[in-house]
Design a protein around this motif. Structure first.
Motif, PDB file in Angstrom:
ATOM      1  N   ARG A 192       2.578  -0.540  -0.252  1.00 31.47           N
ATOM      2  CA  ARG A 192       1.376   0.181  -0.678  1.00 31.47           C
ATOM      3  C   ARG A 192       1.287   1.544   0.014  1.00 31.47           C
ATOM      4  O   ARG A 192       0.911   2.540  -0.619  1.00 31.47           O
ATOM      5  CB  ARG A 192       0.118  -0.643  -0.376  1.00 31.47           C
ATOM      6  CG  ARG A 192      -0.104  -1.808  -1.336  1.00 31.47           C
ATOM      7  CD  ARG A 192      -1.415  -2.527  -1.053  1.00 31.47           C
ATOM      8  NE  ARG A 192      -2.566  -1.639  -1.232  1.00 31.47           N
ATOM      9  CZ  ARG A 192      -3.824  -1.978  -0.964  1.00 31.47           C
ATOM     10  NH1 ARG A 192      -4.076  -3.203  -0.482  1.00 31.47           N
ATOM     11  NH2 ARG A 192      -4.810  -1.133  -1.147  1.00 31.47           N
ATOM     12  N   GLU A 215       0.871   4.007  -2.895  1.00 29.47           N
ATOM     13  CA  GLU A 215      -0.517   4.169  -3.319  1.00 29.47           C
ATOM     14  C   GLU A 215      -1.133   5.522  -2.959  1.00 29.47           C
ATOM     15  O   GLU A 215      -1.826   6.116  -3.799  1.00 29.47           O
ATOM     16  CB  GLU A 215      -1.367   3.020  -2.766  1.00 29.47           C
ATOM     17  CG  GLU A 215      -2.751   2.949  -3.393  1.00 29.47           C
ATOM     18  CD  GLU A 215      -3.496   1.673  -3.013  1.00 29.47           C
ATOM     19  OE1 GLU A 215      -4.723   1.647  -3.203  1.00 29.47           O
ATOM     20  OE2 GLU A 215      -2.866   0.717  -2.535  1.00 29.47           O
ATOM     21  N   LEU A 245       1.608  -0.777  -9.150  1.00 29.80           N
ATOM     22  CA  LEU A 245       0.626  -0.959  -8.091  1.00 29.80           C
ATOM     23  C   LEU A 245      -0.327  -2.117  -8.373  1.00 29.80           C
ATOM     24  O   LEU A 245      -0.848  -2.721  -7.429  1.00 29.80           O
ATOM     25  CB  LEU A 245      -0.132   0.348  -7.854  1.00 29.80           C
ATOM     26  CG  LEU A 245       0.664   1.297  -6.951  1.00 29.80           C
ATOM     27  CD1 LEU A 245       0.178   2.730  -7.070  1.00 29.80           C
ATOM     28  CD2 LEU A 245       0.575   0.841  -5.498  1.00 29.80           C
ATOM     29  N   LEU A 279      -1.241  -4.800  -5.542  1.00 26.12           N
ATOM     30  CA  LEU A 279      -2.638  -5.062  -5.201  1.00 26.12           C
ATOM     31  C   LEU A 279      -2.995  -6.541  -5.398  1.00 26.12           C
ATOM     32  O   LEU A 279      -3.776  -7.102  -4.628  1.00 26.12           O
ATOM     33  CB  LEU A 279      -3.559  -4.164  -6.019  1.00 26.12           C
ATOM     34  CG  LEU A 279      -3.562  -2.688  -5.584  1.00 26.12           C
ATOM     35  CD1 LEU A 279      -4.168  -1.805  -6.660  1.00 26.12           C
ATOM     36  CD2 LEU A 279      -4.310  -2.518  -4.277  1.00 26.12           C
ATOM     37  N   SER A 336      -1.702  -8.405  -2.476  1.00 21.53           N
ATOM     38  CA  SER A 336      -2.419  -8.121  -1.227  1.00 21.53           C
ATOM     39  C   SER A 336      -3.818  -8.741  -1.185  1.00 21.53           C
ATOM     40  O   SER A 336      -4.469  -8.723  -0.138  1.00 21.53           O
ATOM     41  CB  SER A 336      -2.525  -6.604  -1.014  1.00 21.53           C
ATOM     42  OG  SER A 336      -3.447  -6.017  -1.900  1.00 21.53           O
TER      43      SER A 336
END
Length: 213
Positions: free
Chosen positions: A85, A89, A149, A153, A156
């Motif tokens: 990330r 990100e 992503l 996500l 996570s």
């Protein structure tokens, strides 16, 4: 006006996902399909479809002749996910800030408002809305970026939930989210990139303390 029809498989997926993310079905526990099918009042077919999707999300692992087990949480996995990330990100957020239009700004504000509304509700488990808020600022960067992503996500989310458990973390996250959104809607890509990097790194630092205790 479009109507979204949720299939039985979709509903089962959402229920099972909440159970895993909330810890009702904890890491390392086998998924007893007969028991869950009876509890949810569904047949094996939608349940298997839901479990397959949860495996794709990284929440379950399947073993031959053993079925599904809830994936364990570890510092190694958290580090890998949050390091990725950190690589992707902040730049995606910055790119989104440069490409976003007025409709994108409104969507991101709405996503933050929805997240904060859930944060104000006792007992709410709002990691999904947290993901949607982050994605609202990534989406203008492009569909491939958003797809990659989204996967990170989702992976996570259990760690984000763990990170937010100690008192005071919610307030800090709220301040950080508001600062990122303000910079993002102002089109300040450099500030967005730095704030996002700090936000992710702080979460990872907190997780190191929690998981290595």
């Amino acid at each position: 006006m479009s109507i979204v029809v949720r299939t039985l498989s979709d509903q089962t997926y959402e229920v099972m996902r909440r159970k895993i993310l909330s810890g009702i079905i904890p890491p390392g526990m086998p998924v007893r399909q007969d028991v869950i099918a009876t509890e949810l009042g569904v047949s094996k077919i939608p349940l298997r479809e839901a479990l397959g999707r949860l495996e794709q999300d990284g929440l379950l692992i399947s073993y031959p002749n053993r079925g599904y087990v809830v994936r364990s949480m570890s510092m190694n996995e958290a580090t890998e996910v949050f390091d990725l990330r950190l690589k992707l990100e902040p730049g995606a957020m910055a790119s989104g800030a440069g490409r976003a239009n007025a409709a994108d700004h409104e969507a991101a504000r709405d996503a933050l408002a929805a997240l904060e509304k859930e944060q104000d509700q006792d007992g709410a488990d709002h990691v999904t809305q947290n993901r949607l808020f982050h994605l609202s600022m990534i989406r203008p960067a492009g569909p491939v970026t958003c797809q990659l992503l989204t996967r990170l996500l989702i992976l996570s989310e259990r760690y984000v939930r763990m990170h937010l458990e100690p008192k005071g973390r919610e307030d800090r996250a709220r301040r950080e989210h508001r600062a990122i959104l303000a910079a993002w809607t102002a089109g300040n890509a450099a500030e967005v990139e730095q704030l996002t990097r700090d936000h992710i790194r702080a979460t990872l630092d907190d997780l190191r303390e929690q998981l290595e205790e």
